[in-house]
Design an enzyme around this catalytic site. Structure first.
Site, PDB file in Angstrom:
ATOM      1  N   LYS A  13       7.257   8.024  -3.577  1.00 35.62           N
ATOM      2  CA  LYS A  13       8.656   7.694  -3.851  1.00 35.62           C
ATOM      3  C   LYS A  13       8.931   6.387  -3.230  1.00 35.62           C
ATOM      4  CE  LYS A  13       9.830  10.885  -0.882  1.00 35.62           C
ATOM      5  NZ  LYS A  13       8.578  11.367  -0.496  1.00 35.62           N
ATOM      6  N   ARG A  88      17.078  15.641   1.511  1.00 33.34           N
ATOM      7  CA  ARG A  88      16.087  16.216   1.804  1.00 33.34           C
ATOM      8  C   ARG A  88      16.531  17.881   1.813  1.00 33.34           C
ATOM      9  NH1 ARG A  88      12.838  11.942   4.040  1.00 33.34           N
ATOM     10  NH2 ARG A  88      10.430  12.778   4.012  1.00 33.34           N
ATOM     11  N   ARG A 127      -2.375   6.001   3.741  1.00 29.69           N
ATOM     12  CA  ARG A 127      -1.387   5.090   3.792  1.00 29.69           C
ATOM     13  C   ARG A 127      -1.335   4.183   5.123  1.00 29.69           C
ATOM     14  NH1 ARG A 127       4.703   7.594   2.898  1.00 29.69           N
ATOM     15  NH2 ARG A 127       4.102   9.024   4.687  1.00 29.69           N
ATOM     16  N   ARG A 171       4.847  18.654   7.415  1.00 30.03           N
ATOM     17  CA  ARG A 171       5.952  18.031   6.536  1.00 30.03           C
ATOM     18  C   ARG A 171       5.885  18.806   5.198  1.00 30.03           C
ATOM     19  NH1 ARG A 171       4.316  11.943   7.165  1.00 30.03           N
ATOM     20  NH2 ARG A 171       6.179  11.908   5.897  1.00 30.03           N
TER      21      ARG A 171
HETATM   22  P1  ADP Z   1       6.419   8.429  -0.134  1.00 31.54           P
HETATM   23  O1  ADP Z   1       7.631   7.309  -0.054  1.00 31.54           O
HETATM   24  O2  ADP Z   1       6.938   9.521  -1.129  1.00 31.54           O
HETATM   25  O3  ADP Z   1       6.062   9.311   1.420  1.00 31.54           O
HETATM   26  P2  ADP Z   1       4.691   6.346  -0.416  1.00 31.54           P
HETATM   27  O4  ADP Z   1       5.048   5.409  -1.493  1.00 31.54           O
HETATM   28  O5  ADP Z   1       4.335   5.913   0.922  1.00 31.54           O
HETATM   29  O6  ADP Z   1       5.090   7.725  -0.539  1.00 31.54           O
HETATM   30  O7  ADP Z   1       3.091   6.548  -0.824  1.00 31.54           O
HETATM   31  C1  ADP Z   1       2.028   7.172   0.033  1.00 31.54           C
HETATM   32  C2  ADP Z   1       0.728   6.707  -0.199  1.00 31.54           C
HETATM   33  O8  ADP Z   1      -0.023   6.751  -1.419  1.00 31.54           O
HETATM   34  C3  ADP Z   1       0.856   5.291   0.156  1.00 31.54           C
HETATM   35  O9  ADP Z   1      -0.437   4.968   0.739  1.00 31.54           O
HETATM   36  C4  ADP Z   1       0.973   4.351  -1.178  1.00 31.54           C
HETATM   37  O10 ADP Z   1       0.263   3.268  -1.190  1.00 31.54           O
HETATM   38  C5  ADP Z   1      -0.066   5.287  -2.027  1.00 31.54           C
HETATM   39  N1  ADP Z   1       0.496   5.471  -3.409  1.00 31.54           N
HETATM   40  C6  ADP Z   1       1.696   5.443  -3.854  1.00 31.54           C
HETATM   41  N2  ADP Z   1       1.606   5.740  -5.192  1.00 31.54           N
HETATM   42  C7  ADP Z   1       0.264   5.921  -5.586  1.00 31.54           C
HETATM   43  C8  ADP Z   1      -0.488   6.106  -6.830  1.00 31.54           C
HETATM   44  N3  ADP Z   1       0.309   6.258  -8.068  1.00 31.54           N
HETATM   45  N4  ADP Z   1      -1.717   6.304  -6.841  1.00 31.54           N
HETATM   46  C9  ADP Z   1      -2.414   6.318  -5.454  1.00 31.54           C
HETATM   47  N5  ADP Z   1      -1.970   6.195  -4.295  1.00 31.54           N
HETATM   48  C10 ADP Z   1      -0.383   5.889  -4.304  1.00 31.54           C
HETATM   49  P1  AMP Z   2       9.941   9.489   5.185  1.00 30.74           P
HETATM   50  O1  AMP Z   2       9.900   8.081   5.677  1.00 30.74           O
HETATM   51  O2  AMP Z   2      11.088   9.883   4.136  1.00 30.74           O
HETATM   52  O3  AMP Z   2       8.779  10.024   4.899  1.00 30.74           O
HETATM   53  O4  AMP Z   2      10.616  10.195   6.373  1.00 30.74           O
HETATM   54  C1  AMP Z   2       9.931  10.432   7.610  1.00 30.74           C
HETATM   55  C2  AMP Z   2      10.590  11.504   8.475  1.00 30.74           C
HETATM   56  O5  AMP Z   2      12.045  11.000   8.867  1.00 30.74           O
HETATM   57  C3  AMP Z   2      10.955  12.659   7.832  1.00 30.74           C
HETATM   58  O6  AMP Z   2       9.756  13.618   8.001  1.00 30.74           O
HETATM   59  C4  AMP Z   2      11.801  13.222   8.596  1.00 30.74           C
HETATM   60  O7  AMP Z   2      11.591  13.823   9.968  1.00 30.74           O
HETATM   61  C5  AMP Z   2      12.819  12.295   8.753  1.00 30.74           C
HETATM   62  N1  AMP Z   2      13.887  11.956   7.666  1.00 30.74           N
HETATM   63  C6  AMP Z   2      13.823  11.115   6.859  1.00 30.74           C
HETATM   64  N2  AMP Z   2      15.084  11.212   5.762  1.00 30.74           N
HETATM   65  C7  AMP Z   2      15.579  12.392   5.984  1.00 30.74           C
HETATM   66  C8  AMP Z   2      16.334  13.173   5.737  1.00 30.74           C
HETATM   67  N3  AMP Z   2      16.925  12.910   4.755  1.00 30.74           N
HETATM   68  N4  AMP Z   2      16.749  14.319   6.279  1.00 30.74           N
HETATM   69  C9  AMP Z   2      16.092  14.544   7.739  1.00 30.74           C
HETATM   70  N5  AMP Z   2      15.199  14.057   8.210  1.00 30.74           N
HETATM   71  C10 AMP Z   2      14.569  12.696   7.328  1.00 30.74           C
END
Ligand code: ADP
Ligand code: AMP
Length: 213
Positions: A13, A88, A127, A171
């Site tokens: 995302k 969320r 990541r 998570r």
């Molecule tokens: P989210 O915001 O949904 O938690 P991230 O954007 O941080 O996820 O992505 C999670 C991990 O996967 C990061 O290390 C990112 O670089 C990697 N990643 C993101 N998109 C892809 C993809 N299409 N293929 C492989 N790895 C990806």
């Molecule tokens: P993220 O960076 O989106 O993966 O969020 C990391 C952590 O922040 C989550 O596991 C939650 O503990 C908290 N968090 C982020 N956004 C929210 C939300 N909209 N509601 C509740 N907790 C959140």
């Protein structure tokens, strides 16, 4: 244009939201990033959020909603935004909806980045993020040019505290119980768009641009 990103933690995302924000010139609003910035700055909000984040639990709705509504009320959000990690829970989505209705407005697209659970642990354990500018990498899939160093600002990359395997499992459980129902919520509103998140990040982005254009 007001966009919500849906998907499991680690689905990509944030990666996609940053690309959308750059292409369409709208702010990327991540509640996770706001909490992490507060933790870094040692604020009371950061201390409270950290106690939940370290367990892989959600920060309570009341607190999260207040933070988010304050952020989207700022001037730079007037022409739209891409929300990453919010809503969320159904109550969070309902509050956002009610606030938008007051402004005679609505969410235009809810983009669900679909990645099966099997891929998620690998995504999150690889990541790495930049504590200085927020850029995100993956040690295998999206590596920085120089190992451990941010391409954009040169800072040393770190692993998020909540990307440890045990926390990731919790998570994911929380995601299925509390966040996944939002897919149905936005489908009923007629704004849900599904994209395959298992392909290369540039391909995922091309599918999203196709939807938004
Ligand atoms: P989210 O915001 O949904 O938690 P991230 O954007 O941080 O996820 O992505 C999670 C991990 O996967 C990061 O290390 C990112 O670089 C990697 N990643 C993101 N998109 C892809 C993809 N299409 N293929 C492989 N790895 C990806
Ligand atoms: P993220 O960076 O989106 O993966 O969020 C990391 C952590 O922040 C989550 O596991 C939650 O503990 C908290 N968090 C982020 N956004 C929210 C939300 N909209 N509601 C509740 N907790 C959140």
């Amino acid at each position: 244009m007001k966009i919500v990103m849906l998907g499991a933690p680690g689905a990509g995302k944030g990666t996609q939201a940053k690309m959308i924000a750059a292409k369409y010139d709208i702010p990327h609003v991540s509640t996770g990033d706001i909490f992490r910035a507060n933790i870094k700055n040692g604020t009371e909000l950061g201390k409270e959020a950290k106690s939940y984040m370290d367990k892989g639990a959600l920060v309570p709705d009341e607190l999260t909603v207040r933070i988010l509504l304050d952020r989207v009320a700022q001037d730079d959000c007037a022409k739209g935004y891409v929300l990453d990690g919010f809503p969320r829970t159904i109550p969070q989505a309902e509050v956002l909806d009610a606030e938008l209705i007051k402004l005679n407005d609505k969410i235009d697209f809810a983009i669900n980045v679909d990645v099966p659970d099997e891929n998620i642990v690998r995504r999150m354990s690889g990541r790495r993020s930049c504590p200085s500018c927020g850029a995100t990498y993956h040690i295998v899939h999206i590596p920085p040019k120089q190992e451990g160093v941010c391409d954009k600002c040169g800072a040393a990359l770190v692993q998020r505290d909540d990307d440890k395997e045990e926390t990731v499992k919790n998570r994911l459980k929380v995601y299925h119980e509390q966040t996944q129902p939002l897919i149905d919520f936005y489908e009923k509103k007629g704004v849900l768009k599904n994209v395959d998140g298992t392909v290369d990040s540039e391909e995922v982005f091309a599918a999203i641009v196709n939807i938004l254009d």
